[in-house]
Design a protein around this motif. Structure first.
Motif, PDB file in Angstrom:
ATOM      1  N   GLY A 158      37.072  22.502  59.015  1.00 13.54           N
ATOM      2  CA  GLY A 158      37.459  23.694  59.747  1.00 13.54           C
ATOM      3  C   GLY A 158      38.558  24.521  59.108  1.00 13.54           C
ATOM      4  N   ALA A 159      39.011  24.126  57.935  1.00  9.48           N
ATOM      5  CA  ALA A 159      40.178  24.780  57.325  1.00  9.48           C
ATOM      6  C   ALA A 159      39.853  26.158  56.770  1.00  9.48           C
ATOM      7  N   ARG A 160      40.817  27.062  56.953  1.00 13.45           N
ATOM      8  CA  ARG A 160      40.808  28.346  56.265  1.00 13.45           C
ATOM      9  C   ARG A 160      41.746  28.245  55.066  1.00 13.45           C
ATOM     10  N   ALA A 161      41.725  29.245  54.225  1.00 12.36           N
ATOM     11  CA  ALA A 161      42.537  29.211  53.001  1.00 12.36           C
ATOM     12  C   ALA A 161      44.013  29.038  53.309  1.00 12.36           C
ATOM     13  N   SER A 162      44.474  29.620  54.401  1.00  6.93           N
ATOM     14  CA  SER A 162      45.901  29.562  54.751  1.00  6.93           C
ATOM     15  C   SER A 162      46.405  28.140  54.957  1.00  6.93           C
ATOM     16  N   ALA A 163      45.502  27.217  55.318  1.00  7.99           N
ATOM     17  CA  ALA A 163      45.913  25.836  55.589  1.00  7.99           C
ATOM     18  C   ALA A 163      46.435  25.128  54.348  1.00  7.99           C
ATOM     19  N   PHE A 164      46.062  25.613  53.161  1.00  5.78           N
ATOM     20  CA  PHE A 164      46.394  24.886  51.929  1.00  5.78           C
ATOM     21  C   PHE A 164      47.618  25.424  51.203  1.00  5.78           C
ATOM     22  N   ILE A 165      48.218  26.471  51.731  1.00  3.12           N
ATOM     23  CA  ILE A 165      49.412  27.024  51.079  1.00  3.12           C
ATOM     24  C   ILE A 165      50.510  25.969  51.014  1.00  3.12           C
ATOM     25  N   GLN A 166      50.740  25.268  52.129  1.00  2.00           N
ATOM     26  CA  GLN A 166      51.792  24.257  52.157  1.00  2.00           C
ATOM     27  C   GLN A 166      51.504  23.098  51.211  1.00  2.00           C
ATOM     28  N   ALA A 192      37.036  25.460  46.934  1.00  2.00           N
ATOM     29  CA  ALA A 192      35.764  25.826  47.572  1.00  2.00           C
ATOM     30  C   ALA A 192      36.037  26.217  49.022  1.00  2.00           C
ATOM     31  N   LEU A 193      36.557  27.416  49.214  1.00  5.88           N
ATOM     32  CA  LEU A 193      36.924  27.903  50.540  1.00  5.88           C
ATOM     33  C   LEU A 193      36.256  29.253  50.810  1.00  5.88           C
ATOM     34  N   GLY A 194      36.339  29.690  52.057  1.00  9.12           N
ATOM     35  CA  GLY A 194      35.799  30.990  52.421  1.00  9.12           C
ATOM     36  C   GLY A 194      34.817  30.946  53.572  1.00  9.12           C
ATOM     37  N   SER A 195      34.209  29.788  53.826  1.00 10.22           N
ATOM     38  CA  SER A 195      33.211  29.687  54.891  1.00 10.22           C
ATOM     39  C   SER A 195      33.810  29.906  56.274  1.00 10.22           C
ATOM     40  N   ASN A 196      35.080  29.534  56.450  1.00 12.93           N
ATOM     41  CA  ASN A 196      35.718  29.662  57.758  1.00 12.93           C
ATOM     42  C   ASN A 196      36.615  30.897  57.868  1.00 12.93           C
ATOM     43  N   ASP A 197      36.733  31.637  56.788  1.00 13.51           N
ATOM     44  CA  ASP A 197      37.590  32.828  56.787  1.00 13.51           C
ATOM     45  C   ASP A 197      36.776  34.061  57.153  1.00 13.51           C
ATOM     46  N   ARG A 198      37.193  34.723  58.228  1.00 12.68           N
ATOM     47  CA  ARG A 198      36.480  35.911  58.682  1.00 12.68           C
ATOM     48  C   ARG A 198      37.273  37.202  58.443  1.00 12.68           C
ATOM     49  N   HIS A 248      39.038  39.452  56.040  1.00 14.94           N
ATOM     50  CA  HIS A 248      39.037  39.615  54.587  1.00 14.94           C
ATOM     51  C   HIS A 248      40.444  39.731  54.021  1.00 14.94           C
ATOM     52  N   ASP A 249      41.285  40.553  54.629  1.00 19.12           N
ATOM     53  CA  ASP A 249      42.645  40.750  54.115  1.00 19.12           C
ATOM     54  C   ASP A 249      43.458  39.462  54.192  1.00 19.12           C
ATOM     55  N   GLU A 250      43.287  38.707  55.289  1.00 17.76           N
ATOM     56  CA  GLU A 250      44.002  37.442  55.427  1.00 17.76           C
ATOM     57  C   GLU A 250      43.541  36.438  54.376  1.00 17.76           C
ATOM     58  N   PHE A 251      42.235  36.440  54.091  1.00 18.97           N
ATOM     59  CA  PHE A 251      41.688  35.538  53.072  1.00 18.97           C
ATOM     60  C   PHE A 251      42.277  35.849  51.699  1.00 18.97           C
ATOM     61  N   VAL A 252      42.317  37.114  51.350  1.00 21.07           N
ATOM     62  CA  VAL A 252      42.872  37.515  50.057  1.00 21.07           C
ATOM     63  C   VAL A 252      44.342  37.115  49.959  1.00 21.07           C
ATOM     64  N   ALA A 253      45.115  37.407  51.019  1.00 25.31           N
ATOM     65  CA  ALA A 253      46.541  37.095  51.004  1.00 25.31           C
ATOM     66  C   ALA A 253      46.780  35.589  50.910  1.00 25.31           C
ATOM     67  N   SER A 254      46.002  34.818  51.675  1.00 24.94           N
ATOM     68  CA  SER A 254      46.183  33.362  51.691  1.00 24.94           C
ATOM     69  C   SER A 254      45.791  32.743  50.349  1.00 24.94           C
ATOM     70  N   MET A 255      44.671  33.185  49.799  1.00 22.87           N
ATOM     71  CA  MET A 255      44.234  32.658  48.501  1.00 22.87           C
ATOM     72  C   MET A 255      45.251  33.010  47.421  1.00 22.87           C
ATOM     73  N   THR A 256      45.762  34.229  47.456  1.00 19.40           N
ATOM     74  CA  THR A 256      46.741  34.658  46.460  1.00 19.40           C
ATOM     75  C   THR A 256      47.992  33.798  46.536  1.00 19.40           C
ATOM     76  N   MET A 257      48.492  33.560  47.739  1.00 18.08           N
ATOM     77  CA  MET A 257      49.685  32.727  47.914  1.00 18.08           C
ATOM     78  C   MET A 257      49.436  31.306  47.437  1.00 18.08           C
ATOM     79  N   MET A 258      48.278  30.760  47.787  1.00 18.23           N
ATOM     80  CA  MET A 258      47.963  29.392  47.385  1.00 18.23           C
ATOM     81  C   MET A 258      47.861  29.278  45.870  1.00 18.23           C
ATOM     82  N   LEU A 259      47.134  30.193  45.252  1.00 21.11           N
ATOM     83  CA  LEU A 259      46.943  30.142  43.805  1.00 21.11           C
ATOM     84  C   LEU A 259      48.267  30.252  43.058  1.00 21.11           C
TER      85      LEU A 259
END
Length: 201
Positions: free
Chosen positions: A82-90, A108-114, A116-127
């Motif tokens: 059930g995780a979205r990209a934001s869950a992995f920042i920590q 391998a994320l994105g299936s639970n992210d609806r 778009h802007d939050e997904f981009v921001a979360s992935m960017t922070m995580m990366l």
């Protein structure tokens, strides 16, 4: 006699409810504890001392039965249902702070992210919080054009290798998960072969 009879009825109801609760609890699926799972994953990364492949994902990754090693590297499953990209920042921050290096991090994320802007921001922070390592980003297999386009753009920007799951042929009934155990097996096999390709073995 009446009070005694009602006392027996009450006692029988309590015993019945307790027994039902026990059976339901015994037969229910075990609860997933992402904090415990991630603690184990961090321990595995520490033990492997850079000789590992970390696979970050959601329930599809969590359920995947990867081999213990790929190309001689320990496989560390970091999937959270059930995780979205934001869950992995920590967890990215923890990996960096503890200097937990890997040979390759697959995301391998994105299936639970609806959003778009939050997904981009979360992935960017995580990366940007991950330790310096080789990266691979996997598109979703369900051909979500917007999400997959974003994943490819992030891959180009951050110098990551793309794993194109849209060519895997995985079937889905709910538009998110592989449809059955065989499709999960195929997803895992496709991902494993792509990791082998990236590592060159």
């Amino acid at each position: 006699a009446a009070p005694m009879r009602w006392a027996w009825v009450a006692a029988a109801l309590i015993i019945s409810n307790l027994a039902t609760g026990y059976v339901v609890k015994k037969n229910s699926r075990p609860k997933i504890d992402p904090y415990s799972d991630m603690a184990h994953a961090m321990s595995d990364l520490s033990i492997s001392d850079g000789r590992s492949v970390a696979i970050i994902g959601d329930s599809i990754t969590r359920r995947a039965k990867f081999p213990e090693q790929i190309c001689g590297l320990r496989v560390v499953n970091m999937g959270i249902a059930g995780a979205r990209a934001s869950a992995f920042i920590q967890y990215a921050e923890e990996m960096r702070d503890r200097a937990l290096h890997t040979k390759l991090v697959v995301i391998a994320l994105g299936s639970n992210d609806r959003d778009h802007d939050e997904f981009v921001a979360s992935m960017t922070m995580m990366l940007h919080r991950l330790p310096q390592t080789s990266l691979a980003l996997a598109t979703t297999f369900r051909k979500d054009a917007e999400i997959n386009q974003t994943i490819r753009a992030l891959s180009d920007r951050d110098g990551a290798t793309i794993i194109d799951m849209t060519g895997s042929g995985i079937r889905t009934d709910d538009g998110k998960h592989p449809s059955d155990d065989e499709q999960y097996r195929l997803w895992t096999l496709f991902m494993t072969q792509e990791i082998e390709r990236i590592l060159g073995c």
